[in-house]
Design a protein around this motif. Structure first.
Motif, PDB file in Angstrom:
ATOM      1  N   ARG A 153      43.146  60.686  48.244  1.00 55.74           N
ATOM      2  CA  ARG A 153      42.989  59.228  48.202  1.00 55.74           C
ATOM      3  C   ARG A 153      42.159  58.772  47.002  1.00 55.74           C
ATOM      4  NH1 ARG A 153      40.182  58.651  53.724  1.00 55.74           N
ATOM      5  NH2 ARG A 153      39.156  60.651  53.659  1.00 55.74           N
ATOM      6  N   ASP A 154      41.445  59.731  46.366  1.00 53.59           N
ATOM      7  CA  ASP A 154      40.634  59.399  45.195  1.00 53.59           C
ATOM      8  C   ASP A 154      41.385  59.589  43.873  1.00 53.59           C
ATOM      9  OD1 ASP A 154      38.484  58.893  46.885  1.00 53.59           O
ATOM     10  OD2 ASP A 154      37.866  61.007  46.868  1.00 53.59           O
ATOM     11  N   THR A 155      42.636  60.053  43.920  1.00 51.85           N
ATOM     12  CA  THR A 155      43.422  60.279  42.704  1.00 51.85           C
ATOM     13  C   THR A 155      43.858  58.934  42.123  1.00 51.85           C
ATOM     14  OG1 THR A 155      44.232  62.340  43.623  1.00 51.85           O
ATOM     15  CG2 THR A 155      45.422  61.449  41.750  1.00 51.85           C
ATOM     16  N   THR A 156      43.621  58.763  40.832  1.00 44.55           N
ATOM     17  CA  THR A 156      44.021  57.528  40.161  1.00 44.55           C
ATOM     18  C   THR A 156      45.202  57.816  39.232  1.00 44.55           C
ATOM     19  OG1 THR A 156      42.559  57.859  38.280  1.00 44.55           O
ATOM     20  CG2 THR A 156      41.631  56.690  40.185  1.00 44.55           C
ATOM     21  N   GLU A 157      45.775  56.763  38.708  1.00 43.10           N
ATOM     22  CA  GLU A 157      46.894  56.898  37.767  1.00 43.10           C
ATOM     23  C   GLU A 157      46.454  57.648  36.511  1.00 43.10           C
ATOM     24  OE1 GLU A 157      49.871  54.049  35.160  1.00 43.10           O
ATOM     25  OE2 GLU A 157      48.564  53.159  36.657  1.00 43.10           O
ATOM     26  N   THR A 158      45.246  57.393  36.054  1.00 42.95           N
ATOM     27  CA  THR A 158      44.719  58.064  34.872  1.00 42.95           C
ATOM     28  C   THR A 158      44.579  59.559  35.117  1.00 42.95           C
ATOM     29  OG1 THR A 158      43.496  56.050  34.367  1.00 42.95           O
ATOM     30  CG2 THR A 158      42.830  58.040  33.200  1.00 42.95           C
ATOM     31  N   ASP A 159      44.185  59.944  36.335  1.00 42.79           N
ATOM     32  CA  ASP A 159      44.064  61.365  36.671  1.00 42.79           C
ATOM     33  C   ASP A 159      45.403  62.074  36.539  1.00 42.79           C
ATOM     34  OD1 ASP A 159      41.382  61.003  37.287  1.00 42.79           O
ATOM     35  OD2 ASP A 159      41.793  60.636  39.415  1.00 42.79           O
ATOM     36  N   LEU A 160      46.495  61.367  36.806  1.00 42.55           N
ATOM     37  CA  LEU A 160      47.814  61.969  36.729  1.00 42.55           C
ATOM     38  C   LEU A 160      48.319  62.077  35.291  1.00 42.55           C
ATOM     39  CD1 LEU A 160      49.565  60.218  39.726  1.00 42.55           C
ATOM     40  CD2 LEU A 160      48.609  62.523  39.646  1.00 42.55           C
ATOM     41  N   LYS A 161      47.762  61.280  34.390  1.00 41.67           N
ATOM     42  CA  LYS A 161      48.243  61.264  33.015  1.00 41.67           C
ATOM     43  C   LYS A 161      47.443  62.172  32.094  1.00 41.67           C
ATOM     44  CE  LYS A 161      50.137  56.616  33.228  1.00 41.67           C
ATOM     45  NZ  LYS A 161      49.999  55.257  32.718  1.00 41.67           N
ATOM     46  N   GLN A 162      46.118  61.999  32.060  1.00 39.33           N
ATOM     47  CA  GLN A 162      45.293  62.774  31.139  1.00 39.33           C
ATOM     48  C   GLN A 162      43.962  63.130  31.790  1.00 39.33           C
ATOM     49  OE1 GLN A 162      44.907  60.329  27.618  1.00 39.33           O
ATOM     50  NE2 GLN A 162      46.546  61.461  26.609  1.00 39.33           N
ATOM     51  N   ARG A 163      43.365  64.212  31.261  1.00 37.59           N
ATOM     52  CA  ARG A 163      42.049  64.637  31.720  1.00 37.59           C
ATOM     53  C   ARG A 163      41.128  64.663  30.508  1.00 37.59           C
ATOM     54  NH1 ARG A 163      43.161  69.772  33.159  1.00 37.59           N
ATOM     55  NH2 ARG A 163      42.345  70.642  31.249  1.00 37.59           N
ATOM     56  N   ARG A 164      39.935  64.172  30.686  1.00 36.53           N
ATOM     57  CA  ARG A 164      38.966  64.141  29.585  1.00 36.53           C
ATOM     58  C   ARG A 164      38.076  65.367  29.676  1.00 36.53           C
ATOM     59  NH1 ARG A 164      34.230  59.726  28.703  1.00 36.53           N
ATOM     60  NH2 ARG A 164      33.524  60.504  26.704  1.00 36.53           N
ATOM     61  N   GLU A 165      37.985  66.103  28.573  1.00 36.88           N
ATOM     62  CA  GLU A 165      37.108  67.270  28.496  1.00 36.88           C
ATOM     63  C   GLU A 165      36.183  67.095  27.313  1.00 36.88           C
ATOM     64  OE1 GLU A 165      39.065  71.019  28.342  1.00 36.88           O
ATOM     65  OE2 GLU A 165      40.014  70.761  30.303  1.00 36.88           O
ATOM     66  N   ILE A 166      34.967  67.556  27.486  1.00 29.58           N
ATOM     67  CA  ILE A 166      33.991  67.474  26.403  1.00 29.58           C
ATOM     68  C   ILE A 166      33.691  68.894  25.951  1.00 29.58           C
ATOM     69  CG2 ILE A 166      31.654  66.795  25.758  1.00 29.58           C
ATOM     70  CD1 ILE A 166      31.912  64.540  27.826  1.00 29.58           C
ATOM     71  N   ARG A 167      33.947  69.148  24.646  1.00 28.88           N
ATOM     72  CA  ARG A 167      33.680  70.454  24.048  1.00 28.88           C
ATOM     73  C   ARG A 167      32.838  70.254  22.794  1.00 28.88           C
ATOM     74  NH1 ARG A 167      39.800  72.554  23.880  1.00 28.88           N
ATOM     75  NH2 ARG A 167      40.244  72.393  26.089  1.00 28.88           N
ATOM     76  N   ALA A 168      31.714  70.925  22.748  1.00 29.47           N
ATOM     77  CA  ALA A 168      30.810  70.856  21.589  1.00 29.47           C
ATOM     78  C   ALA A 168      30.461  69.413  21.242  1.00 29.47           C
ATOM     79  CB  ALA A 168      31.419  71.576  20.384  1.00 29.47           C
TER      80      ALA A 168
END
Length: 165
Positions: A130-145
């Motif tokens: 129930r917490d899944t959003t449309e953005t979650d289905l399209k892209q995931r944000r990752e932070i590297r360095a």
């Protein structure tokens, strides 16, 4: 003794149908649902083929072999699973969608993973809540360095790489 007419909806008719089904399968005279299906791999110069019963599927090389499920097939499988795999293969060859319905438990996923491994098809799993959003289905944000990267999720990458029919 009186003669009684048995209608198709009565308990006696249902019991008679069950007995015919049981005796027919025990004597080898059952209908098509009782037919045994064998899963066979056939290697030819034209390519590999999987056959379940009389249905054959020409195997293709996956684009991402690391996404093909492994260790879901076993040497012996119940006939009910082989019948489900045959049904899924028929739907796949016709280009139709498949929706597996059943009680809670791992059987539906197990059948799907067996079919995907059998046909060397790729799988990507998307968990919904129930917490899944449309953005979650399209892209995931990752932070590297210290830098933010956006990674396409399964549905988005599938949409970019699959032609629309």
């Amino acid at each position: 003794m009186q003669c009684r007419v048995v209608y198709s909806g009565t308990a006696a008719a249902v019991a008679a149908r069950r007995i015919r089904t049981i005796l027919g399968s025990a004597l080898g005279r059952g209908d098509r649902a009782w037919k045994r299906h064998e899963v066979k791999f056939i290697n030819t110069s034209a390519g590999d083929t999987v056959t379940i019963g009389e249905i054959s599927y020409q195997l293709k090389t996956p684009r991402n072999p690391e996404l093909v499920p492994v260790n879901h097939m076993s040497e012996s499988m119940p006939q009910t699973v082989a019948q489900h795999l045959r049904w899924i293969m028929q739907k796949d060859l016709l280009g139709q969608d498949v929706f597996l319905i059943g009680p809670p438990g791992p059987l539906r996923r197990s059948i799907a993973m067996r079919y995907l491994e059998l046909t060397r098809r790729e799988v990507e799993y998307v968990a919904l809540s129930r917490d899944t959003t449309e953005t979650d289905l399209k892209q995931r944000r990752e932070i590297r360095a210290g830098t933010a990267f956006y990674i396409d999720q399964a549905r988005a990458s599938d949409a970019w790489h699959t032609p629309v029919h």
